[in-house]
Design an enzyme around this catalytic site. Structure first.
Site, PDB file in Angstrom:
ATOM      1  CG  ASP A   1      -1.934  -1.145   1.171  1.00  0.00           C
ATOM      2  OD1 ASP A   1      -2.530  -1.350   0.108  1.00  0.00           O
ATOM      3  OD2 ASP A   1      -2.097  -1.845   2.196  1.00  0.00           O
TER       4      ASP A   1
ATOM      5  CE1 TYR B   1       3.927  -7.036   3.429  1.00  0.00           C
ATOM      6  CE2 TYR B   1       3.292  -9.333   3.763  1.00  0.00           C
ATOM      7  CZ  TYR B   1       3.239  -8.162   3.013  1.00  0.00           C
ATOM      8  OH  TYR B   1       2.510  -8.127   1.862  1.00  0.00           O
TER       9      TYR B   1
END
Length: 572
Positions: free
Chosen positions: A133, A234
């Site tokens: 994002d 992540y």
């Protein structure tokens, strides 16, 4: 004689004769100048304009490859480009597409619905591992794409005998064997040595914050960077303290069971570790994500392989630790190594670097899983921060994972996007062989040639040099800001005592000089003031997932029955 003529003794007739002669000479001289001027004004033969060679894709072969690249996402509007969605910042896909298109590495199928210059991936077999994002970075993003190749098309041959290297006749990663190739189409071609240097070319055209790190020449024929990816990792970076601690008694939080009083601004890393481990395994994460009704997702179960809080130190390869390697040290041989090569201060992994106390320390929340929901990691981090600040207990994770007990998500803000990084994408079934920048500059009888200056990794224009410039700019900014912050914090404030009271001994909180508002850290540059803190489980609840999906379908003029029927037909 000085060469001057004395006209005072001349008669009138002689003077008139002299003036007439000078006028005649002037007319002849002006006529010559006019002729030269006309020649200069006469348009010369126009220069032959440089003709732009038309690019004919049919003259080139293509191949499916995979690219591994990294980017710092703070200045970008995410990875994915959406048509007709004008944003302040460009997307990573826009920059990547412009570089591929300018280098004539892709041949997309024309799409009349797109404007000129808009990213068009049709016909390129394009796929991506993870959609990051706005503001999110990546160190191991992977895409699959069909690109132009140096391999001669099947109707061309090369001079010389076939030397045993791979022969290619058709597109795709798995060419036919030598026996299946006709003598006219058999081509000697080394898929690495003779290929276009994709990473180097793209890095010359991409912004310095986006760098191609490696490429894979032979992914499987059915390779998809999205569906072939078996695990994604992540990392979410944060500092400890998370924000500048509040001084005196004012900054001390209430005593918790079994814990000393913690000062506001610091995070309890051990409590965060305890909570992070609860995410591991297969769970329903509907209370840890943002629901996208347009996708009509009804399965929120995901598998988390590893969930942990780790400290990032100077020896971490991700944080300038490469400067400890022998090739990058200030002196050679290293001071701890004697002339005969023996180490006076050695370790099993090499010379031990001095321990540097970082203040503040840098930590990261690291999570590995096969797949993640929309904004899932940022929701998980937000809950961990509340636990680390002592505002919630680790048992909150168990409560939110229990959808029978809590089927509706409580309202809470997710963590800031900037510290989040897609660190790694793994493809356990694809067995991808990566060729990194600087690893290979060519092959000679199968012998690896070590990378050096100008190989795309080191030297002028190399990835390391470009990223050093990016790092150096931010490091100097960090040093200046940190020095100024330290100077301001050390200045003596006569109005506040060490015990959190003013010079008259009055408690600051009781005197009303501070607003009684809770600071909540969410990963950004500063905490948020939220007033009186309300526990997560006591907050208002959102609608159930089924209600959100049904409301969307109703707004779009569909009902659940029709949607399910369409889905069944597609599946069949």
């Amino acid at each position: 004689m000085d060469g001057k003529v004395d006209y005072s003794q001349w008669s009138s007739e002689k003077l008139i004769e002299r003036v007439t002669a000078l006028e005649e000479d002037l007319r002849h001289q002006n006529a010559r100048y006019e002729l030269l001027a006309q020649k200069r004004r006469t348009p010369s033969q126009p220069k032959r304009s440089r003709s732009i060679r038309q690019f004919d894709p049919s003259k080139y072969s293509t191949r499916l490859i995979a690219l591994k690249f990294a980017y710092l996402g703070r200045r970008y509007n995410g990875l994915e480009y959406h048509a007709n969605n004008n944003t302040r910042y460009p997307t990573i896909e826009e920059e990547m597409w412009k570089a591929l298109d300018k280098a004539k590495l892709i041949f997309p199928t024309p799409n009349p619905a797109l404007k000129e210059g808009e990213p068009n991936w049709e016909g390129c077999e394009y796929s991506k591992s993870g959609r990051t994002d706005k503001g999110v970075s990546a160190f191991g993003q992977v895409i699959g794409i069909r690109v132009r190749s140096n391999r001669p098309p099947q109707n061309q041959t090369t001079e010389g005998a076939f030397d045993g290297n791979e022969a290619f006749e058709q597109d795709g990663p798995n060419p036919k064997s030598d026996n299946e190739l006709s003598p006219l189409t058999r081509v000697a071609f080394d898929p690495i040595k003779d290929e276009i240097p994709y990473a180097q070319i793209l890095n010359r055209l991409l912004p310095p914050e986006i760098r191609v790190l490696a490429w894979c020449p032979s992914p499987p024929a059915d390779f998809s960077a999205r569906f072939s990816c078996g695990e994604r990792c992540y990392k979410y970076f944060f500092t400890r303290p998370a924000f500048t601690p509040t001084v005196g008694q004012e900054g001390l939080l209430p005593i918790r069971d079994g814990h000393d009083r913690q000062r506001e601004g610091w995070l309890d890393s051990e409590t965060m570790r305890e909570a992070a481990e609860k995410f591991e395994g297969s769970h329903d994460f509907r209370n840890f994500c943002k629901v996208d009704p347009s996708k009509q997702i009804d399965n929120f179960r995901r598998v988390i392989n590893k969930s942990e809080i780790v400290e990032v130190n100077s020896r971490d390869k991700r944080t300038m630790g490469y400067l400890d390697l022998p090739d990058f040290r200030q002196y050679y041989p290293p001071p701890c190594q004697s002339a005969n090569g023996s180490n006076s201060n050695s370790h099993a992994d090499g010379p031990v670097a001095p321990t540097i106390q970082q203040n503040p320390k840098i930590y990261a929340y690291q999570v590995r899983g096969s797949g993640f929901l929309w904004h899932q990691v940022r929701h998980m981090v937000a809950i961990l921060f509340l636990i680390g600040q002592g505002l919630e207990k680790p048992s909150l994770v168990d409560d939110l994972l229990n959808i029978e007990k809590h089927p509706q998500k409580p309202t809470y803000d997710m963590a800031d996007p900037s510290p989040l990084v897609l660190e790694e994408c793994n493809f356990p079934g694809a067995e991808l062989q990566w060729y990194h920048l600087g690893d290979y500059t060519g092959y000679e009888a199968g012998v690896r040639k070590a990378g050096g200056k100008g190989n795309g990794k080191h030297g002028p224009g190399g990835t390391v040099d470009e990223l050093w410039r990016v790092w150096h700019k931010h490091k100097i900014d960090e040093t200046l800001a940190g020095s100024l912050l330290d100077l301001a914090a050390r200045d003596h404030d006569a109005g506040i005592g060490d015990d959190g009271s003013d010079e008259h001994g009055e408690e600051l909180r009781d005197s009303g000089r501070y607003i009684d508002s809770q600071k909540v850290y969410q990963g950004g540059d500063a905490p948020r003031l939220v007033g009186k803190y309300i526990s997560i489980l006591q907050r208002p609840r959102m609608e159930t997932v089924d209600a959100i999906n049904a409301k969307y379908l109703k707004r779009k003029g569909l009902d659940l029955r029709e949607r399910n029927r369409q889905s069944s037909e597609i599946a069949e």
